[in-house]
Design a protein around this motif. Structure first.
Motif, PDB file in Angstrom:
ATOM      1  N   LYS A  95       0.844  -1.205   0.000  1.00  0.00           N
ATOM      2  CA  LYS A  95       0.000   0.000   0.000  1.00  0.00           C
ATOM      3  C   LYS A  95       0.874   1.249   0.000  1.00  0.00           C
ATOM      4  O   LYS A  95       1.807   1.362   0.796  1.00  0.00           O
ATOM      5  CB  LYS A  95      -0.907   0.006   1.237  1.00  0.00           C
ATOM      6  CG  LYS A  95      -1.921  -1.121   1.226  1.00  0.00           C
ATOM      7  CD  LYS A  95      -2.839  -1.057   2.436  1.00  0.00           C
ATOM      8  CE  LYS A  95      -3.869  -2.185   2.371  1.00  0.00           C
ATOM      9  NZ  LYS A  95      -4.779  -2.166   3.544  1.00  0.00           N
ATOM     10  N   PRO A  96       0.584   2.191  -0.910  1.00  0.00           N
ATOM     11  CA  PRO A  96       1.387   3.422  -0.942  1.00  0.00           C
ATOM     12  C   PRO A  96       1.234   4.208   0.351  1.00  0.00           C
ATOM     13  O   PRO A  96       0.212   4.118   1.043  1.00  0.00           O
ATOM     14  CB  PRO A  96       0.814   4.188  -2.138  1.00  0.00           C
ATOM     15  CG  PRO A  96      -0.561   3.642  -2.320  1.00  0.00           C
ATOM     16  CD  PRO A  96      -0.507   2.215  -1.893  1.00  0.00           C
ATOM     17  N   GLY A  97       2.258   4.969   0.680  1.00  0.00           N
ATOM     18  CA  GLY A  97       2.193   5.774   1.893  1.00  0.00           C
ATOM     19  C   GLY A  97       3.588   6.165   2.350  1.00  0.00           C
ATOM     20  O   GLY A  97       4.598   5.791   1.746  1.00  0.00           O
ATOM     21  N   ARG A  98       3.606   6.914   3.412  1.00  0.00           N
ATOM     22  CA  ARG A  98       4.869   7.325   4.042  1.00  0.00           C
ATOM     23  C   ARG A  98       4.895   6.690   5.429  1.00  0.00           C
ATOM     24  O   ARG A  98       4.039   6.968   6.264  1.00  0.00           O
ATOM     25  CB  ARG A  98       4.925   8.852   4.142  1.00  0.00           C
ATOM     26  CG  ARG A  98       6.172   9.404   4.822  1.00  0.00           C
ATOM     27  CD  ARG A  98       6.118  10.933   4.780  1.00  0.00           C
ATOM     28  NE  ARG A  98       7.263  11.544   5.452  1.00  0.00           N
ATOM     29  CZ  ARG A  98       7.302  11.863   6.736  1.00  0.00           C
ATOM     30  NH1 ARG A  98       6.263  11.593   7.527  1.00  0.00           N
ATOM     31  NH2 ARG A  98       8.370  12.438   7.265  1.00  0.00           N
ATOM     32  N   TYR A  99       5.864   5.823   5.645  1.00  0.00           N
ATOM     33  CA  TYR A  99       5.900   5.018   6.858  1.00  0.00           C
ATOM     34  C   TYR A  99       7.159   5.320   7.676  1.00  0.00           C
ATOM     35  O   TYR A  99       8.243   5.492   7.116  1.00  0.00           O
ATOM     36  CB  TYR A  99       5.865   3.528   6.511  1.00  0.00           C
ATOM     37  CG  TYR A  99       4.644   3.135   5.717  1.00  0.00           C
ATOM     38  CD1 TYR A  99       3.465   2.780   6.351  1.00  0.00           C
ATOM     39  CD2 TYR A  99       4.667   3.139   4.319  1.00  0.00           C
ATOM     40  CE1 TYR A  99       2.340   2.424   5.626  1.00  0.00           C
ATOM     41  CE2 TYR A  99       3.552   2.793   3.584  1.00  0.00           C
ATOM     42  CZ  TYR A  99       2.384   2.440   4.237  1.00  0.00           C
ATOM     43  OH  TYR A  99       1.262   2.100   3.513  1.00  0.00           O
ATOM     44  N   ARG A 115       1.556  -3.473   5.559  1.00  0.00           N
ATOM     45  CA  ARG A 115       0.391  -4.201   5.016  1.00  0.00           C
ATOM     46  C   ARG A 115      -0.912  -3.461   5.280  1.00  0.00           C
ATOM     47  O   ARG A 115      -1.800  -3.431   4.440  1.00  0.00           O
ATOM     48  CB  ARG A 115       0.311  -5.603   5.638  1.00  0.00           C
ATOM     49  CG  ARG A 115       1.239  -6.637   5.026  1.00  0.00           C
ATOM     50  CD  ARG A 115       1.294  -7.897   5.895  1.00  0.00           C
ATOM     51  NE  ARG A 115      -0.015  -8.312   6.386  1.00  0.00           N
ATOM     52  CZ  ARG A 115      -0.762  -9.262   5.844  1.00  0.00           C
ATOM     53  NH1 ARG A 115      -0.312  -9.936   4.783  1.00  0.00           N
ATOM     54  NH2 ARG A 115      -1.922  -9.593   6.355  1.00  0.00           N
ATOM     55  N   ARG A 116      -1.017  -2.870   6.454  1.00  0.00           N
ATOM     56  CA  ARG A 116      -2.271  -2.212   6.843  1.00  0.00           C
ATOM     57  C   ARG A 116      -2.329  -0.746   6.414  1.00  0.00           C
ATOM     58  O   ARG A 116      -3.357  -0.098   6.564  1.00  0.00           O
ATOM     59  CB  ARG A 116      -2.450  -2.312   8.350  1.00  0.00           C
ATOM     60  CG  ARG A 116      -2.670  -3.750   8.837  1.00  0.00           C
ATOM     61  CD  ARG A 116      -2.658  -3.832  10.348  1.00  0.00           C
ATOM     62  NE  ARG A 116      -3.700  -3.020  10.955  1.00  0.00           N
ATOM     63  CZ  ARG A 116      -3.802  -2.760  12.260  1.00  0.00           C
ATOM     64  NH1 ARG A 116      -2.896  -3.268  13.080  1.00  0.00           N
ATOM     65  NH2 ARG A 116      -4.769  -2.019  12.727  1.00  0.00           N
ATOM     66  N   GLY A 117      -1.230  -0.231   5.905  1.00  0.00           N
ATOM     67  CA  GLY A 117      -1.219   1.162   5.461  1.00  0.00           C
ATOM     68  C   GLY A 117      -1.245   2.150   6.611  1.00  0.00           C
ATOM     69  O   GLY A 117      -1.849   3.225   6.498  1.00  0.00           O
ATOM     70  N   ILE A 118      -0.591   1.796   7.726  1.00  0.00           N
ATOM     71  CA  ILE A 118      -0.553   2.684   8.891  1.00  0.00           C
ATOM     72  C   ILE A 118       0.576   3.694   8.680  1.00  0.00           C
ATOM     73  O   ILE A 118       1.740   3.441   8.990  1.00  0.00           O
ATOM     74  CB  ILE A 118      -0.349   1.891  10.189  1.00  0.00           C
ATOM     75  CG1 ILE A 118      -1.481   0.866  10.362  1.00  0.00           C
ATOM     76  CG2 ILE A 118      -0.295   2.834  11.393  1.00  0.00           C
ATOM     77  CD1 ILE A 118      -1.328  -0.037  11.568  1.00  0.00           C
TER      78      ILE A 118
END
Length: 357
Positions: A95-99, A115-118
């Motif tokens: 999932k795209p995002g900034r982690y 995986r959860r896009g947190i």
């Protein structure tokens, strides 16, 4: 017929035949269980106190993401991270995002967040923005959206009007340089709506009342503030005095004659010394040619500069130029004669320093 002793010996041999492989299997099971526990539940991220982030772009593969995490330099055991990612089937849930790669995180915690896009919120700030394209680039670099998506909004008069602004030039005044927490995957229109909400929150009734008392709209205040910002970048404490000069000139109907607007009109931000050739540029932003405020801001002014316009110093100055000591402060004058003397001193200092353009 076997004796009791022989029966016992045979039974012992049979037990030993099964006990050995069972013992080996038990040792292997314990070893694997310990390793499994280690790779899942032992901390595998060590940032040494430096916040570390990874950006997952739309369409990026799990391998590319893990390679990027490896390259961050904070993973203790890279092999175990890849193994856990495979066991947790991360390749099926990218999932795209900034982690944030949090200090002390286990492989399981890290892959679970991915995986959860947190996501970790990003802090959006606007600095050194002069042109619409600069703003579009800043936004497109900060979020997952394609650059064209922000560009289309910033260049649409109808969209600007839907937000309450006259046109795309006035829309630029909506971007108050502050720090905003948003998520990498926030869609462009939601980003713009959030910034509009912050803009409305910034323009309190008290600020609106001060703008009205000056006879200026919000957009005009920001436009003048952008000139004040460009004139005094080093010493915010002088901005109310600079703002007072320009407001005095506006009241008198005198051209602003602001050098930063000439630089903006020429489109050459490397100009250090405004010359006659620059003053000839025919542009509505050239305040040596055209009276009043330019069509829009020449940068995104800081809150300090906006408040300097709303709370100007009351004085009789109509002119100013940089001091010849290059301190970053200015010499102010009430008359043109006094101003010419100040300007000559400054020009002589430029000549001595070899600054010709």
């Amino acid at each position: 017929m076997p004796t009791p002793a022989e029966y016992r010996a045979r039974a012992t041999r049979r037990r030993n035949r099964f006990a050995y492989p069972l013992g080996i299997f038990g040792i292997l099971l314990i070893t694997f269980s310990y390793y499994a526990y280690q790779i899942f539940f032992t901390p595998n991220v060590e940032t040494k106190g430096h916040p570390t982030y990874v950006v997952v772009r739309p369409g990026q593969s799990s391998k590319a993401v893990l390679d990027s995490i490896d390259g961050s330099g904070v993973i203790i055991d890279k092999l175990s991270l890849h193994f856990v990612a495979r066991l947790m089937k991360y390749d099926q849930l990218v999932k795209p995002g900034r982690y944030e790669l949090k200090d002390g995180y286990t492989n399981r915690q890290l892959i679970n967040d991915l995986r959860r896009g947190i996501q970790a919120p990003l802090k959006l700030t606007f600095q050194n923005i002069r042109l619409r394209r600069d703003l579009g680039q800043k936004l497109s670099q900060s979020f997952a959206a394609r650059p064209q998506e922000f560009d289309s909004l910033l260049s649409s008069n109808s969209y600007a009007q839907s937000l309450g602004f006259k046109d795309t030039t006035a829309l630029l005044t909506m971007f108050i340089p502050n720090t905003y927490e948003l998520y990498y995957t926030t869609p462009p229109k939601k980003v713009m709506n959030r910034l509009k909400e912050e803009y409305e929150r910034f323009w309190t009734p008290a600020r609106d009342a001060k703008a009205k008392a000056l006879g200026l709209s919000r957009a005009e205040v920001s436009t003048l503030a952008s000139i004040v910002e460009a004139e005094q970048q080093q010493h915010p404490d002088e901005r109310p005095r600079v703002a007072g000069v320009y407001l005095n000139r506006l009241k008198r109907g005198q051209k602003l004659q602001a050098d930063p607007t000439v630089v903006y009109a020429n489109g050459d931000f490397g100009i250090r010394r405004v010359l006659n050739v620059h003053l000839q540029k025919d542009s509505p932003y050239n305040t040596y040619k055209y009276a009043g405020l330019p069509p829009g801001p020449i940068n995104l002014p800081s809150i300090t500069s906006i408040d300097a316009v709303l709370n100007p110093e009351q004085h009789n100055y109509y002119y100013f130029c940089a001091r010849e000591d290059f301190s970053g402060y200015h010499a102010f004058a009430a008359t043109e004669r006094e101003h010419i003397l100040n300007a000559r001193r400054y020009q002589a200092a430029l000549n001595r320093s070899g600054i010709m353009k």
